[in-house]
Design a protein around this motif. Sequence first.
Motif, PDB file in Angstrom:
ATOM      1  N   ASN A 141      61.006  84.235  19.412  1.00  0.00           N
ATOM      2  CA  ASN A 141      60.050  84.995  20.204  1.00  0.00           C
ATOM      3  C   ASN A 141      58.618  84.711  19.751  1.00  0.00           C
ATOM      4  O   ASN A 141      57.713  84.581  20.575  1.00  0.00           O
ATOM      5  CB  ASN A 141      60.371  86.488  20.056  1.00  0.00           C
ATOM      6  CG  ASN A 141      60.299  87.209  21.390  1.00  0.00           C
ATOM      7  OD1 ASN A 141      60.142  86.591  22.442  1.00  0.00           O
ATOM      8  ND2 ASN A 141      60.400  88.519  21.339  1.00  0.00           N
ATOM      9  N   PHE A 142      58.437  84.595  18.441  1.00  0.00           N
ATOM     10  CA  PHE A 142      57.101  84.292  17.925  1.00  0.00           C
ATOM     11  C   PHE A 142      56.656  82.900  18.392  1.00  0.00           C
ATOM     12  O   PHE A 142      55.530  82.713  18.837  1.00  0.00           O
ATOM     13  CB  PHE A 142      57.069  84.385  16.394  1.00  0.00           C
ATOM     14  CG  PHE A 142      55.755  83.942  15.816  1.00  0.00           C
ATOM     15  CD1 PHE A 142      54.625  84.738  15.931  1.00  0.00           C
ATOM     16  CD2 PHE A 142      55.633  82.712  15.177  1.00  0.00           C
ATOM     17  CE1 PHE A 142      53.397  84.318  15.430  1.00  0.00           C
ATOM     18  CE2 PHE A 142      54.416  82.289  14.671  1.00  0.00           C
ATOM     19  CZ  PHE A 142      53.304  83.089  14.797  1.00  0.00           C
ATOM     20  N   ALA A 143      57.578  81.951  18.310  1.00  0.00           N
ATOM     21  CA  ALA A 143      57.242  80.588  18.731  1.00  0.00           C
ATOM     22  C   ALA A 143      56.862  80.567  20.209  1.00  0.00           C
ATOM     23  O   ALA A 143      55.918  79.877  20.609  1.00  0.00           O
ATOM     24  CB  ALA A 143      58.413  79.654  18.458  1.00  0.00           C
ATOM     25  N   THR A 144      57.575  81.340  21.029  1.00  0.00           N
ATOM     26  CA  THR A 144      57.256  81.393  22.464  1.00  0.00           C
ATOM     27  C   THR A 144      55.880  82.021  22.679  1.00  0.00           C
ATOM     28  O   THR A 144      55.101  81.560  23.516  1.00  0.00           O
ATOM     29  CB  THR A 144      58.328  82.206  23.230  1.00  0.00           C
ATOM     30  OG1 THR A 144      59.607  81.724  22.857  1.00  0.00           O
ATOM     31  CG2 THR A 144      58.142  82.083  24.721  1.00  0.00           C
ATOM     32  N   LEU A 145      55.581  83.055  21.903  1.00  0.00           N
ATOM     33  CA  LEU A 145      54.268  83.701  22.031  1.00  0.00           C
ATOM     34  C   LEU A 145      53.144  82.679  21.800  1.00  0.00           C
ATOM     35  O   LEU A 145      52.196  82.579  22.583  1.00  0.00           O
ATOM     36  CB  LEU A 145      54.158  84.863  21.031  1.00  0.00           C
ATOM     37  CG  LEU A 145      52.799  85.574  20.988  1.00  0.00           C
ATOM     38  CD1 LEU A 145      52.562  86.375  22.262  1.00  0.00           C
ATOM     39  CD2 LEU A 145      52.703  86.496  19.774  1.00  0.00           C
ATOM     40  N   ILE A 146      53.278  81.898  20.734  1.00  0.00           N
ATOM     41  CA  ILE A 146      52.254  80.897  20.419  1.00  0.00           C
ATOM     42  C   ILE A 146      52.184  79.838  21.522  1.00  0.00           C
ATOM     43  O   ILE A 146      51.111  79.403  21.932  1.00  0.00           O
ATOM     44  CB  ILE A 146      52.565  80.221  19.051  1.00  0.00           C
ATOM     45  CG1 ILE A 146      52.524  81.253  17.930  1.00  0.00           C
ATOM     46  CG2 ILE A 146      51.592  79.089  18.783  1.00  0.00           C
ATOM     47  CD1 ILE A 146      51.164  81.849  17.648  1.00  0.00           C
ATOM     48  N   GLU A 147      53.355  79.479  22.039  1.00  0.00           N
ATOM     49  CA  GLU A 147      53.402  78.495  23.112  1.00  0.00           C
ATOM     50  C   GLU A 147      52.633  79.003  24.337  1.00  0.00           C
ATOM     51  O   GLU A 147      51.885  78.264  24.972  1.00  0.00           O
ATOM     52  CB  GLU A 147      54.866  78.249  23.477  1.00  0.00           C
ATOM     53  CG  GLU A 147      55.150  76.888  24.027  1.00  0.00           C
ATOM     54  CD  GLU A 147      56.641  76.712  24.346  1.00  0.00           C
ATOM     55  OE1 GLU A 147      57.451  77.651  24.099  1.00  0.00           O
ATOM     56  OE2 GLU A 147      56.995  75.641  24.846  1.00  0.00           O
ATOM     57  N   ARG A 148      52.778  80.286  24.641  1.00  0.00           N
ATOM     58  CA  ARG A 148      52.104  80.867  25.810  1.00  0.00           C
ATOM     59  C   ARG A 148      50.591  80.978  25.588  1.00  0.00           C
ATOM     60  O   ARG A 148      49.835  80.984  26.535  1.00  0.00           O
ATOM     61  CB  ARG A 148      52.691  82.247  26.147  1.00  0.00           C
ATOM     62  CG  ARG A 148      54.132  82.216  26.596  1.00  0.00           C
ATOM     63  CD  ARG A 148      54.309  81.491  27.941  1.00  0.00           C
ATOM     64  NE  ARG A 148      55.711  81.174  28.141  1.00  0.00           N
ATOM     65  CZ  ARG A 148      56.255  79.987  27.842  1.00  0.00           C
ATOM     66  NH1 ARG A 148      55.498  79.003  27.361  1.00  0.00           N
ATOM     67  NH2 ARG A 148      57.531  79.775  28.015  1.00  0.00           N
ATOM     68  N   ILE A 149      50.170  81.111  24.349  1.00  0.00           N
ATOM     69  CA  ILE A 149      48.725  81.113  24.097  1.00  0.00           C
ATOM     70  C   ILE A 149      48.214  79.684  24.253  1.00  0.00           C
ATOM     71  O   ILE A 149      47.206  79.433  24.898  1.00  0.00           O
ATOM     72  CB  ILE A 149      48.385  81.613  22.672  1.00  0.00           C
ATOM     73  CG1 ILE A 149      48.964  83.005  22.425  1.00  0.00           C
ATOM     74  CG2 ILE A 149      46.868  81.628  22.452  1.00  0.00           C
ATOM     75  CD1 ILE A 149      48.929  83.458  20.972  1.00  0.00           C
ATOM     76  N   SER A 150      48.951  78.757  23.680  1.00  0.00           N
ATOM     77  CA  SER A 150      48.441  77.394  23.640  1.00  0.00           C
ATOM     78  C   SER A 150      48.529  76.724  25.014  1.00  0.00           C
ATOM     79  O   SER A 150      47.680  75.900  25.343  1.00  0.00           O
ATOM     80  CB  SER A 150      49.105  76.643  22.496  1.00  0.00           C
ATOM     81  OG  SER A 150      49.924  75.647  22.917  1.00  0.00           O
ATOM     82  N   ASP A 151      49.504  77.107  25.859  1.00  0.00           N
ATOM     83  CA  ASP A 151      49.505  76.521  27.219  1.00  0.00           C
ATOM     84  C   ASP A 151      48.674  77.368  28.192  1.00  0.00           C
ATOM     85  O   ASP A 151      48.723  77.196  29.404  1.00  0.00           O
ATOM     86  CB  ASP A 151      50.940  76.296  27.729  1.00  0.00           C
ATOM     87  CG  ASP A 151      51.714  77.590  27.982  1.00  0.00           C
ATOM     88  OD1 ASP A 151      51.085  78.673  28.054  1.00  0.00           O
ATOM     89  OD2 ASP A 151      52.947  77.522  28.124  1.00  0.00           O
ATOM     90  N   LYS A 152      47.915  78.324  27.630  1.00  0.00           N
ATOM     91  CA  LYS A 152      46.954  79.144  28.372  1.00  0.00           C
ATOM     92  C   LYS A 152      47.593  80.078  29.393  1.00  0.00           C
ATOM     93  O   LYS A 152      46.931  80.533  30.324  1.00  0.00           O
ATOM     94  CB  LYS A 152      45.907  78.259  29.063  1.00  0.00           C
ATOM     95  CG  LYS A 152      45.125  77.375  28.104  1.00  0.00           C
ATOM     96  CD  LYS A 152      43.727  77.104  28.650  1.00  0.00           C
ATOM     97  CE  LYS A 152      42.778  76.605  27.588  1.00  0.00           C
ATOM     98  NZ  LYS A 152      43.223  75.375  26.888  1.00  0.00           N
ATOM     99  N   THR A 153      48.892  80.364  29.267  1.00  0.00           N
ATOM    100  CA  THR A 153      49.506  81.348  30.166  1.00  0.00           C
ATOM    101  C   THR A 153      48.863  82.711  29.927  1.00  0.00           C
ATOM    102  O   THR A 153      48.596  83.457  30.862  1.00  0.00           O
ATOM    103  CB  THR A 153      51.027  81.456  29.892  1.00  0.00           C
ATOM    104  OG1 THR A 153      51.591  80.172  29.984  1.00  0.00           O
ATOM    105  CG2 THR A 153      51.704  82.401  30.870  1.00  0.00           C
ATOM    106  N   ILE A 154      48.615  83.044  28.654  1.00  0.00           N
ATOM    107  CA  ILE A 154      47.952  84.315  28.340  1.00  0.00           C
ATOM    108  C   ILE A 154      46.745  84.062  27.442  1.00  0.00           C
ATOM    109  O   ILE A 154      46.702  83.066  26.711  1.00  0.00           O
ATOM    110  CB  ILE A 154      48.909  85.330  27.645  1.00  0.00           C
ATOM    111  CG1 ILE A 154      49.558  84.706  26.410  1.00  0.00           C
ATOM    112  CG2 ILE A 154      49.955  85.856  28.611  1.00  0.00           C
ATOM    113  CD1 ILE A 154      50.368  85.686  25.587  1.00  0.00           C
ATOM    114  N   SER A 155      45.803  84.988  27.494  1.00  0.00           N
ATOM    115  CA  SER A 155      44.624  84.861  26.647  1.00  0.00           C
ATOM    116  C   SER A 155      44.953  85.395  25.255  1.00  0.00           C
ATOM    117  O   SER A 155      45.939  86.113  25.075  1.00  0.00           O
ATOM    118  CB  SER A 155      43.471  85.664  27.245  1.00  0.00           C
ATOM    119  OG  SER A 155      43.796  87.034  27.222  1.00  0.00           O
TER     120      SER A 155
END
Length: 475
Positions: free
Chosen positions: A370-384
């Motif tokens: 879950n943590f890895a996915t969170l970072i992925e979503r920040i880095s692919d700009k899905t979330i700020s």
Amino acid sequence: MSWETVIGLEVHVQLSTNTKLFSGASTTFGAEPNTNVDLIDLGLPGVLPVVNREAFHKAIRFGLATNAEINQVSMFDRKNYFYPDLPKGYQITQMEKPIVGKGSIIINMDGVEKLINITRAHLEEDAGKSIHDLFDGETGVDLNRAGTPLLEIVSEPEIASAKEAVAYFKAIHQLVTFLDICDGNMAQGSMRCDVNVSIKKEGDDVLGTRAEIKNINSFKFIERAINFEVSRQIKILEKGKTVVQETRLYDSVKNETRSMRSKEAANDYRYFPEPDLLPVVISDKELEDIRNTLPELPKQKEIRFIAEHKLEESEAKILASSKAMANLFEDATSKTKDSNLIAKWLVGDVSALLNKDNISIEESKLSSNNFATLIERISDKTISGKIAKSVLEDIWNSGNDVDKIINDKGLVQIQDESILENVAKKIIENNPEQVAAYKGGKDKLFGFFVGQVMKETQGKANPQSVNEILKKLLA
Ligand code: ADP
Ligand code: MG
């Protein structure tokens, strides 16, 4: 008069073998009482113990990691005493020839390092458990734990304060979890210690008489028990009286130690060589195989993190400080290339949450995936980044899946420039005074407009785009 505190710790580490030290019964925690038990654990007459070699391999890993002498021939002894949770009437332990001899470990006290010598580390079997609070007026006995392998690590009396004792216990905890020889679960009793405390006059060569406080299983209680004991003994000495050598109990509710029994001497136990077991011989090849397969330890991890990911030393230290933290970091780097972003979140927000709740990662609801996915979503700009903070808090409390939280709450970052431009135009239209002031030279007001757009989009706007659009519109 100035007094000096002298402390020696006996730490019991439950080795994470599948089966017991001398029987094939399982060691899993939490089973129905008296189900993880076989004939050997029951101490039935005529049965013979068989050594679990895996326990020796785990003990040797500890020995190698603490630069200790390994006794390739070691022996078991009987320690005789009677207690209902010890059906054989004796405990099998290592007295004369322990598997691990003299070694040492480095402890860290707010950046200052100190070497503590370890006298020995020996293998022994755990006893069962007497349960006094389950049946009114009666005591229950659960033998599930009887025969579980323990490594008892005995320190030299070189620890000088309660804080040092905690640092020492933490260093052992860190080491045995990195070595994968113990699950480190303190709440389940996987690590416990006996604390020996004495007081002497400052500069005196002779050690004072010690009291031994039995069976403490948390960092906090070690510190409190020692602090209480130190002041109790100092009070006695200042009155000109002498401390009695005895075994004491720590009562965490009253925060005090109480006398349990006078200290037994070794000859009370009538130790003798265990006649049912041969000496255990570890071959050179066996020892080399263990040496060659030692897992990476915190210091090595730290150095590798700095080399591979160009991290600051202070960051790498935190990331390598526990096995679970290092796993979070490494699992995330396999999904997202931006290791600096990952490090920033672990050292910052995740560490802050851990501190706030005073828990370890294992006890938290944050899974590595879950943590890895969170970072992925920040880095692919899905979330700020801002939204990511609230998502992290959500995961922290609920343990829910990151993508589910983002979708359910509609948190996807607004990237569409035309949408952002419309919002920005509306804000400018509605705030003519601020616009005039800004154009008149009050540059600081720029932040006000950014804030308004963020507010209007509930934090979902891409901050970089907002900056560019506002600069253009306000020019
Ligand atoms: P046991 O407690 O089983 O009799 P030891 O005599 O080997 O075993 O001592 C156990 C622990 O007590 C060791 O960690 C040792 O460093 C510590 N110790 C021994 N003497 C003192 C002392 N005077 N003050 C504080 N700790 C001590
Ligand atoms: Mg002792």
